[in-house]
Design a protein around this motif. Structure first.
Motif, PDB file in Angstrom:
ATOM      1  N   THR A  39      -6.735   7.717   1.404  1.00  0.00           N
ATOM      2  CA  THR A  39      -6.995   8.549   0.202  1.00  0.00           C
ATOM      3  C   THR A  39      -5.936   8.905  -0.812  1.00  0.00           C
ATOM      4  O   THR A  39      -6.185   8.512  -2.017  1.00  0.00           O
ATOM      5  CB  THR A  39      -7.388   9.958   0.702  1.00  0.00           C
ATOM      6  N   ASP A  40      -4.749   9.047  -0.081  1.00  0.00           N
ATOM      7  CA  ASP A  40      -3.419   9.174  -1.029  1.00  0.00           C
ATOM      8  C   ASP A  40      -2.689   7.872  -1.292  1.00  0.00           C
ATOM      9  O   ASP A  40      -1.816   7.696  -1.931  1.00  0.00           O
ATOM     10  CB  ASP A  40      -2.664  10.398  -0.687  1.00  0.00           C
ATOM     11  N   SER A  41      -3.177   6.932  -0.463  1.00  0.00           N
ATOM     12  CA  SER A  41      -2.762   5.419  -0.674  1.00  0.00           C
ATOM     13  C   SER A  41      -1.183   5.253  -0.426  1.00  0.00           C
ATOM     14  O   SER A  41      -0.661   4.232  -0.492  1.00  0.00           O
ATOM     15  CB  SER A  41      -2.889   4.748  -1.990  1.00  0.00           C
ATOM     16  N   CYS A  42      -0.509   6.364   0.214  1.00  0.00           N
ATOM     17  CA  CYS A  42       0.853   6.199   0.676  1.00  0.00           C
ATOM     18  C   CYS A  42       1.057   6.599   1.957  1.00  0.00           C
ATOM     19  O   CYS A  42       0.954   7.908   2.204  1.00  0.00           O
ATOM     20  CB  CYS A  42       1.833   6.861  -0.395  1.00  0.00           C
ATOM     21  N   ALA A  43       1.682   5.896   2.902  1.00  0.00           N
ATOM     22  CA  ALA A  43       1.807   6.305   4.255  1.00  0.00           C
ATOM     23  C   ALA A  43       3.270   7.255   4.467  1.00  0.00           C
ATOM     24  O   ALA A  43       3.360   7.875   5.260  1.00  0.00           O
ATOM     25  CB  ALA A  43       2.158   4.988   5.086  1.00  0.00           C
ATOM     26  N   ASP A  44       4.151   7.202   3.341  1.00  0.00           N
ATOM     27  CA  ASP A  44       5.119   8.092   3.348  1.00  0.00           C
ATOM     28  C   ASP A  44       4.878   9.460   2.790  1.00  0.00           C
ATOM     29  O   ASP A  44       4.501   9.544   1.611  1.00  0.00           O
ATOM     30  CB  ASP A  44       6.456   7.514   2.662  1.00  0.00           C
ATOM     31  N   GLU A  45       4.808  10.418   3.621  1.00  0.00           N
ATOM     32  CA  GLU A  45       4.369  11.841   3.254  1.00  0.00           C
ATOM     33  C   GLU A  45       5.291  12.448   2.391  1.00  0.00           C
ATOM     34  O   GLU A  45       4.939  13.401   1.279  1.00  0.00           O
ATOM     35  CB  GLU A  45       4.074  12.741   4.202  1.00  0.00           C
ATOM     36  N   ARG A  46       6.429  12.031   2.144  1.00  0.00           N
ATOM     37  CA  ARG A  46       7.361  12.618   1.206  1.00  0.00           C
ATOM     38  C   ARG A  46       7.039  11.974  -0.402  1.00  0.00           C
ATOM     39  O   ARG A  46       7.445  12.565  -1.232  1.00  0.00           O
ATOM     40  CB  ARG A  46       8.814  12.115   1.545  1.00  0.00           C
ATOM     41  N   ALA A  47       6.622  10.844  -0.519  1.00  0.00           N
ATOM     42  CA  ALA A  47       6.148  10.258  -1.625  1.00  0.00           C
ATOM     43  C   ALA A  47       5.105  10.881  -2.491  1.00  0.00           C
ATOM     44  O   ALA A  47       4.380  11.330  -1.928  1.00  0.00           O
ATOM     45  CB  ALA A  47       6.306   8.914  -1.495  1.00  0.00           C
ATOM     46  N   GLU A  48       5.161  10.898  -3.865  1.00  0.00           N
ATOM     47  CA  GLU A  48       4.228  11.399  -4.566  1.00  0.00           C
ATOM     48  C   GLU A  48       3.599  10.092  -5.349  1.00  0.00           C
ATOM     49  O   GLU A  48       4.232   9.743  -6.366  1.00  0.00           O
ATOM     50  CB  GLU A  48       4.720  12.423  -5.492  1.00  0.00           C
ATOM     51  N   HIS A  64       8.319  -3.701  -8.756  1.00  0.00           N
ATOM     52  CA  HIS A  64       8.460  -2.267  -7.988  1.00  0.00           C
ATOM     53  C   HIS A  64       7.314  -1.347  -8.329  1.00  0.00           C
ATOM     54  O   HIS A  64       7.485  -0.551  -9.106  1.00  0.00           O
ATOM     55  CB  HIS A  64       9.871  -1.728  -8.783  1.00  0.00           C
ATOM     56  N   CYS A  65       6.345  -1.415  -7.512  1.00  0.00           N
ATOM     57  CA  CYS A  65       5.085  -0.592  -7.566  1.00  0.00           C
ATOM     58  C   CYS A  65       4.405  -0.484  -6.361  1.00  0.00           C
ATOM     59  O   CYS A  65       4.888  -1.136  -5.271  1.00  0.00           O
ATOM     60  CB  CYS A  65       4.026  -1.391  -8.682  1.00  0.00           C
ATOM     61  N   CYS A  66       3.414   0.172  -6.042  1.00  0.00           N
ATOM     62  CA  CYS A  66       2.856   0.676  -4.888  1.00  0.00           C
ATOM     63  C   CYS A  66       2.315  -0.638  -4.016  1.00  0.00           C
ATOM     64  O   CYS A  66       2.342  -0.605  -2.914  1.00  0.00           O
ATOM     65  CB  CYS A  66       1.720   1.769  -5.128  1.00  0.00           C
ATOM     66  N   ARG A  67       1.618  -1.445  -4.847  1.00  0.00           N
ATOM     67  CA  ARG A  67       1.052  -2.873  -4.141  1.00  0.00           C
ATOM     68  C   ARG A  67       2.108  -3.590  -3.586  1.00  0.00           C
ATOM     69  O   ARG A  67       1.520  -4.174  -2.618  1.00  0.00           O
ATOM     70  CB  ARG A  67       0.298  -3.391  -5.385  1.00  0.00           C
ATOM     71  N   LEU A  68       3.435  -3.638  -3.846  1.00  0.00           N
ATOM     72  CA  LEU A  68       4.240  -4.504  -3.017  1.00  0.00           C
ATOM     73  C   LEU A  68       5.147  -3.608  -1.929  1.00  0.00           C
ATOM     74  O   LEU A  68       5.955  -3.959  -1.221  1.00  0.00           O
ATOM     75  CB  LEU A  68       5.223  -5.144  -4.256  1.00  0.00           C
ATOM     76  N   CYS A  69       4.665  -2.451  -1.963  1.00  0.00           N
ATOM     77  CA  CYS A  69       5.624  -1.331  -1.039  1.00  0.00           C
ATOM     78  C   CYS A  69       4.821  -1.348   0.730  1.00  0.00           C
ATOM     79  O   CYS A  69       3.470  -1.759   0.797  1.00  0.00           O
ATOM     80  CB  CYS A  69       5.473  -0.032  -1.234  1.00  0.00           C
ATOM     81  N   GLN A  70       5.868  -1.503   1.170  1.00  0.00           N
ATOM     82  CA  GLN A  70       5.154  -1.396   2.736  1.00  0.00           C
ATOM     83  C   GLN A  70       4.593  -0.034   3.064  1.00  0.00           C
ATOM     84  O   GLN A  70       3.825   0.227   4.236  1.00  0.00           O
ATOM     85  CB  GLN A  70       6.481  -1.644   3.805  1.00  0.00           C
ATOM     86  N   HIS A  71       4.610   1.014   2.634  1.00  0.00           N
ATOM     87  CA  HIS A  71       4.075   2.340   2.662  1.00  0.00           C
ATOM     88  C   HIS A  71       2.683   2.220   2.010  1.00  0.00           C
ATOM     89  O   HIS A  71       1.761   3.174   2.161  1.00  0.00           O
ATOM     90  CB  HIS A  71       4.746   3.378   2.046  1.00  0.00           C
ATOM     91  N   TYR A  72       2.221   1.334   1.158  1.00  0.00           N
ATOM     92  CA  TYR A  72       0.958   1.231   0.371  1.00  0.00           C
ATOM     93  C   TYR A  72      -0.332   1.321   1.449  1.00  0.00           C
ATOM     94  O   TYR A  72      -0.300   0.141   2.452  1.00  0.00           O
ATOM     95  CB  TYR A  72       1.051   0.051  -0.561  1.00  0.00           C
ATOM     96  N   PHE A 128      11.169   5.927  -2.230  1.00  0.00           N
ATOM     97  CA  PHE A 128      10.725   5.496  -0.917  1.00  0.00           C
ATOM     98  C   PHE A 128      10.077   3.903  -0.905  1.00  0.00           C
ATOM     99  O   PHE A 128       9.754   3.632   0.015  1.00  0.00           O
ATOM    100  CB  PHE A 128       9.808   6.442  -0.173  1.00  0.00           C
ATOM    101  N   PHE A 129      10.405   3.388  -2.116  1.00  0.00           N
ATOM    102  CA  PHE A 129       9.677   1.986  -2.292  1.00  0.00           C
ATOM    103  C   PHE A 129      10.399   0.939  -1.293  1.00  0.00           C
ATOM    104  O   PHE A 129      11.474   0.889  -1.010  1.00  0.00           O
ATOM    105  CB  PHE A 129      10.136   1.501  -3.833  1.00  0.00           C
TER     106      PHE A 129
END
Length: 126
Positions: free
Chosen positions: A47-56, A34-42, A69-70
């Motif tokens: 720059t911020d490495s996440c395509a979901d703008e709601r996520a921090e 359950h980490c950024c590297r396995l997420c479809q938004h990564y 949002f994982f």
């Protein structure tokens, strides 16, 4: 739909229960799932490495997180992108390299401790 695999080693995660929780690890390489590297938004190159703008996004992308949002990404494993494994292998090669030592007149015995340790470490990283 493609089968879900570990972001680090690509091992199948089909046998794991869903949803993936922050306490789950890969059954092969034991990396957090359950980490950024396995997420479809990564996005590795963003720059911020996440395509979901709601996520921090957390600082450590390979560590377990609480992101709401994982969403697991089936093709998260990118062969050759395992930076930690490459760094560890480079460090081991430097540790066991014979550079800087005087060559001996006699060849080293094949069963010496250093040779055996080297073989075991190479088996781990294959």
């Amino acid at each position: 739909m493609a089968e879900l695999g570990c972001w680090n080693c690509g091992a199948s995660l089909a046998a794991l229960p869903r949803p993936i929780t922050r306490h789950m690890n890969c059954p092969v390489c034991f990396e957090d799932l359950h980490c950024c590297r396995l997420c479809q938004h990564y996005r590795a190159k963003a720059t911020d490495s996440c395509a979901d703008e709601r996520a921090e996004p957390p600082v450590h992308k390979e560590g377990a997180n609480f992101c709401d949002f994982f969403r697991p990404k089936p093709d998260a494993c990118q062969p050759g992108s395992n930076v930690r494994q490459a760094r560890a292998k480079t460090n081991l090669d430097a540790l066991f390299s014979d550079r800087g030592t005087e060559p001996t007149a006699e060849p080293a015995e094949p069963n010496d401790e250093q040779g055996e340790a080297r073989r075991k470490l190479e088996d781990i990283f294959r």
